[in-house]
Design a protein around this motif. Structure first.
Motif, short mmCIF file in Angstrom:
data_model
loop_
_atom_site.label_atom_id
_atom_site.label_comp_id
_atom_site.label_asym_id
_atom_site.label_seq_id
_atom_site.Cartn_x
_atom_site.Cartn_y
_atom_site.Cartn_z
N ALA A 50 0.81 -1.23 0.00
CA ALA A 50 0.00 0.00 0.00
C ALA A 50 0.83 1.27 0.00
CB ALA A 50 -0.96 0.00 1.20
N GLY A 51 2.16 1.16 0.10
CA GLY A 51 3.02 2.32 -0.04
C GLY A 51 3.48 2.94 1.26
N ASN A 52 4.44 3.89 1.14
CA ASN A 52 5.05 4.51 2.31
C ASN A 52 4.07 5.35 3.14
OD1 ASN A 52 7.52 3.38 1.81
ND2 ASN A 52 8.42 5.21 0.88
N GLN A 53 3.11 5.99 2.47
CA GLN A 53 2.14 6.80 3.23
C GLN A 53 1.29 5.93 4.15
OE1 GLN A 53 -0.07 9.15 0.43
NE2 GLN A 53 1.57 10.63 0.13
N ALA A 54 0.84 4.79 3.63
CA ALA A 54 0.06 3.87 4.46
C ALA A 54 0.92 3.32 5.59
CB ALA A 54 -0.50 2.74 3.60
N LEU A 55 2.20 3.01 5.29
CA LEU A 55 3.12 2.52 6.32
C LEU A 55 3.30 3.56 7.41
CD1 LEU A 55 5.21 0.56 7.45
CD2 LEU A 55 6.90 1.56 5.89
N ALA A 56 3.50 4.81 7.01
CA ALA A 56 3.66 5.89 7.98
C ALA A 56 2.38 6.06 8.81
CB ALA A 56 4.02 7.19 7.28
N ALA A 57 1.21 5.91 8.18
CA ALA A 57 -0.07 6.08 8.88
C ALA A 57 -0.23 5.03 9.98
CB ALA A 57 -1.22 6.00 7.89
N VAL A 58 0.05 3.77 9.64
CA VAL A 58 -0.09 2.69 10.62
C VAL A 58 0.97 2.82 11.70
CG1 VAL A 58 0.06 0.19 10.95
CG2 VAL A 58 -1.18 1.12 8.99
N GLY A 59 2.21 3.12 11.30
CA GLY A 59 3.31 3.16 12.26
C GLY A 59 3.29 4.36 13.18
N SER A 60 2.68 5.45 12.76
CA SER A 60 2.75 6.68 13.55
C SER A 60 1.70 6.74 14.66
CB SER A 60 2.56 7.90 12.64
OG SER A 60 1.27 7.92 12.07
N VAL A 61 0.78 5.78 14.71
CA VAL A 61 -0.31 5.86 15.69
C VAL A 61 -0.12 4.93 16.87
CG1 VAL A 61 -1.95 6.54 13.91
CG2 VAL A 61 -1.72 4.13 14.50
N GLY A 62 0.96 4.16 16.89
CA GLY A 62 1.16 3.20 17.98
C GLY A 62 1.22 3.85 19.34
N SER A 63 2.00 4.93 19.46
CA SER A 63 2.13 5.60 20.75
C SER A 63 0.82 6.24 21.17
CB SER A 63 3.24 6.65 20.70
OG SER A 63 3.02 7.56 19.65
N LEU A 64 0.04 6.73 20.22
CA LEU A 64 -1.27 7.32 20.54
C LEU A 64 -2.23 6.23 21.04
CD1 LEU A 64 -3.32 9.62 20.54
CD2 LEU A 64 -3.77 9.13 18.13
N ASN A 65 -2.28 5.10 20.34
CA ASN A 65 -3.14 3.99 20.78
C ASN A 65 -2.78 3.57 22.20
OD1 ASN A 65 -4.28 4.07 18.27
ND2 ASN A 65 -3.38 2.15 17.55
N ASN A 66 -1.48 3.42 22.45
CA ASN A 66 -1.03 2.96 23.77
C ASN A 66 -1.40 3.95 24.85
OD1 ASN A 66 0.06 0.62 22.68
ND2 ASN A 66 2.09 1.52 22.42
N MET A 67 -1.30 5.24 24.54
CA MET A 67 -1.61 6.26 25.54
C MET A 67 -3.06 6.16 25.98
SD MET A 67 -1.28 10.43 25.26
CE MET A 67 -2.69 10.56 24.16
N LEU A 125 -4.31 13.28 16.65
CA LEU A 125 -3.33 13.14 15.58
C LEU A 125 -2.93 14.50 15.01
CD1 LEU A 125 -4.74 9.98 13.77
CD2 LEU A 125 -2.51 10.17 14.89
N THR A 126 -3.87 15.42 14.96
CA THR A 126 -3.55 16.78 14.53
C THR A 126 -2.61 17.44 15.53
OG1 THR A 126 -5.71 17.00 13.44
CG2 THR A 126 -4.52 19.04 13.95
N LEU A 127 -2.89 17.23 16.83
CA LEU A 127 -2.04 17.79 17.88
C LEU A 127 -0.63 17.24 17.80
CD1 LEU A 127 -2.08 19.66 20.39
CD2 LEU A 127 -2.65 17.62 21.75
N MET A 128 -0.51 15.97 17.39
CA MET A 128 0.80 15.33 17.25
C MET A 128 1.57 15.81 16.02
SD MET A 128 -0.10 11.37 18.21
CE MET A 128 1.51 10.80 17.64
N GLY A 129 0.93 16.58 15.18
CA GLY A 129 1.60 17.07 13.97
C GLY A 129 1.70 16.04 12.88
N SER A 130 0.73 15.15 12.81
CA SER A 130 0.72 14.14 11.75
C SER A 130 0.67 14.83 10.39
CB SER A 130 -0.50 13.22 11.92
OG SER A 130 -0.45 12.15 11.02
N PRO A 131 1.56 14.46 9.45
CA PRO A 131 1.63 15.15 8.15
C PRO A 131 0.32 15.06 7.38
CG PRO A 131 3.58 13.79 8.50
CD PRO A 131 2.62 13.44 9.59
N ASP A 132 0.08 16.03 6.52
CA ASP A 132 -1.16 16.08 5.74
C ASP A 132 -1.34 14.87 4.84
OD1 ASP A 132 -1.76 18.50 6.89
OD2 ASP A 132 -0.94 19.70 5.25
N ASP A 133 -0.21 14.31 4.35
CA ASP A 133 -0.33 13.17 3.44
C ASP A 133 -0.55 11.85 4.18
OD1 ASP A 133 2.20 13.14 4.56
OD2 ASP A 133 3.22 12.46 2.73
N VAL A 134 -0.61 11.91 5.51
CA VAL A 134 -0.73 10.69 6.32
C VAL A 134 -1.99 10.71 7.19
CG1 VAL A 134 0.32 9.43 8.26
CG2 VAL A 134 1.74 10.19 6.34
#
Length: 459
Positions: A50-67, A125-134
């Motif tokens: 699914a590409g790097n954007q999808a990888l970044a989307a899944v990978g960038s939310v782990g810490s948020l989920n855990n919190m 996710l907006t507060l975390m500064g998640s990029p617009d493409d993710v």
């Protein structure tokens, strides 16, 4: 039908400890690795198909989920400690009350988490500064995952009961089945149906539901005080109070740990999607090392709980030494292996050389000294097991969480690089371990005098 007999449980109050700890821990370790494979399978499939954007989307939310989920996972630690303690003291009525309170609490907590996750996904996710493409993909993934929170919480609480009485094998069997289902559904939803992050999220919650049903069924078919009767589900306020007293500090600690990781992730996000993807892949590799070591935190919590309940404080110390030994060994060996084979391991997640290079930087700095995190967690676990849950929370919040946030605000602000950012991890582990070890040593007099759990709680 199957029932739980003596061979499914373990008496932690007698027998040789070094091997008993290892035999107790190995199924938990494998179970945890299988749980990590849920997320790793998500990451590998989206990264490859699914590409790097999808990888970044899944990978960038782990810490948020855990919190968000850590608070209720912490309460399951309270369940684990209580069931172990009451089992050690042969208080069958209290074991039964704890089990039925815990199961209902898990379902209530799961529903609350589902609502929170769906509502707060985008603002956080907006507060975390998640990029617009993710961010849109990340929001979709988080919301689907949190819809499945009731079954995830149910599994965690029921598995905590089984671990407390020494039954660590059946959760492994259940997660094996769920892991196979998860992997197959990942491939089907993403490759065949082209569902991207929605597909891997849906596969995850379906597989978690399977493991939750199996572990709940096992409690319903058990012999003795741990047997679950659905008609007897209720909240015993006395047990709820004790679960909260022990588990809430653990949950707060995990939540704030995750908050500090969210701050770290926000800093990582400033380097762009390639570094985010590399960091996500490296986190998935490192999580396997962490899980192997964290197993011994869970082990010492159970061993300490049963032996305090049985009034055998000297055996708590022996259990602690055994768990520190194994956490150190697994941390050193596995940490070095991830560094040596880092390029190959990261290649499982992505074929982009730039992403692999970014991931290697994290692996070398974090996984090399990962044993420090393992022994730190064991010290936290032994304090929880004997009833001191507030102390390790305070120390960990100051020594690890506050320190990392301060590091980001000072050292990283002065030298904004991934190397500087990642160094905060091993330094915080070392500092926290030293303080926890000093505190536990100071408690030796109470332990050596054979205090009961009630007396320990009246400190």
């Amino acid at each position: 039908m199957f029932k739980t007999h003596a061979h499914r449980t373990m008496d932690m109050t007698s027998g040789p400890l070094l091997t008993k700890v290892l035999f107790f821990a190995l199924p938990i370790m494998l179970s945890g690795i299988l749980q990590l494979l849920f997320n790793a399978a998500d990451t590998i499939v989206v990264g490859r198909f699914a590409g790097n954007q999808a990888l970044a989307a899944v990978g960038s939310v782990g810490s948020l989920n855990n919190m968000i989920i850590s608070l209720f996972v912490g309460l399951s630690i309270g369940v684990n400690v209580l069931v172990a303690r009451f089992t050690g003291s042969r208080d069958n009525e209290s074991v039964s009350e704890t089990v039925h309170t815990a199961v209902l609490l898990s379902l209530i907590g799961g529903v609350l988490l589902a609502v929170l996750g769906v509502v707060l996904a985008r603002p956080l996710l907006t507060l975390m500064g998640s990029p617009d493409d993710v961010i849109n993909l990340a929001v979709l993934y988080v919301r689907i995952i949190f819809v499945g929170m009731p079954v995830q919480m149910l599994y965690n609480f029921c598995a905590a009961v089984l671990r407390a009485v020494g039954d660590t094998k059946r959760p492994l069997y259940f997660l094996t089945v769920a892991g196979v289902v998860n992997a197959l559904l990942n491939l089907f939803f993403v490759i065949v149906l082209h569902m991207s992050v929605a597909g891997v999220a849906l596969a995850t919650i379906i597989s978690q539901a399977i493991s939750a049903v199996l572990v709940t069924r096992s409690l319903m078919l058990m012999d003795g005080p741990t047997r679950l009767h659905l008609r007897r589900l209720h909240i015993n306020m006395r047990m709820l109070g004790q679960i909260i007293r022990i588990g809430l500090p653990a949950g707060i600690q995990s939540s704030v740990f995750s908050l500090s990781n969210v701050v770290i992730q926000s800093s990582v996000n400033s380097f762009g999607s390639v570094v985010i993807a590399g960091n996500a892949a490296a986190m998935n590799v490192g999580n396997f090392v962490y899980q192997a070591m964290n197993t011994f935190q869970q082990a010492i919590t159970c061993f300490a709980g049963q032996n305090i309940g049985a009034r055998k404080p000297a055996r708590v110390i022996s259990s602690l030494k055994a768990c520190l030994f194994w956490a150190f060994c697994f941390g050193v060996v596995l940490g070095l292996l991830t560094c040596v084979f880092g390029t190959t391991l990261l290649g499982l997640f992505t074929s982009d050389p730039a992403v692999v290079s970014a991931g290697l930087e994290r692996l070398y700095i974090v996984c090399g000294p990962y044993f420090l995190c393992g022994v730190m967690d064991v010290m936290t676990g032994v304090l929880r097991g004997i009833g001191y849950s507030l102390l390790p929370m305070i120390v960990s919040l100051l020594g690890a969480c506050a320190f990392r946030i301060l590091w980001v605000m000072t050292a990283f602000a002065a030298a904004p690089s991934m190397t500087c950012l990642m160094i905060s991890y091993p330094v915080s582990w070392a500092l926290t371990f030293i303080v926890l070890a000093i505190i536990f040593t100071a408690l030796w007099r109470k332990l050596s005098k054979g205090y009961t759990p009630q007396e320990l709680s009246e400190r």
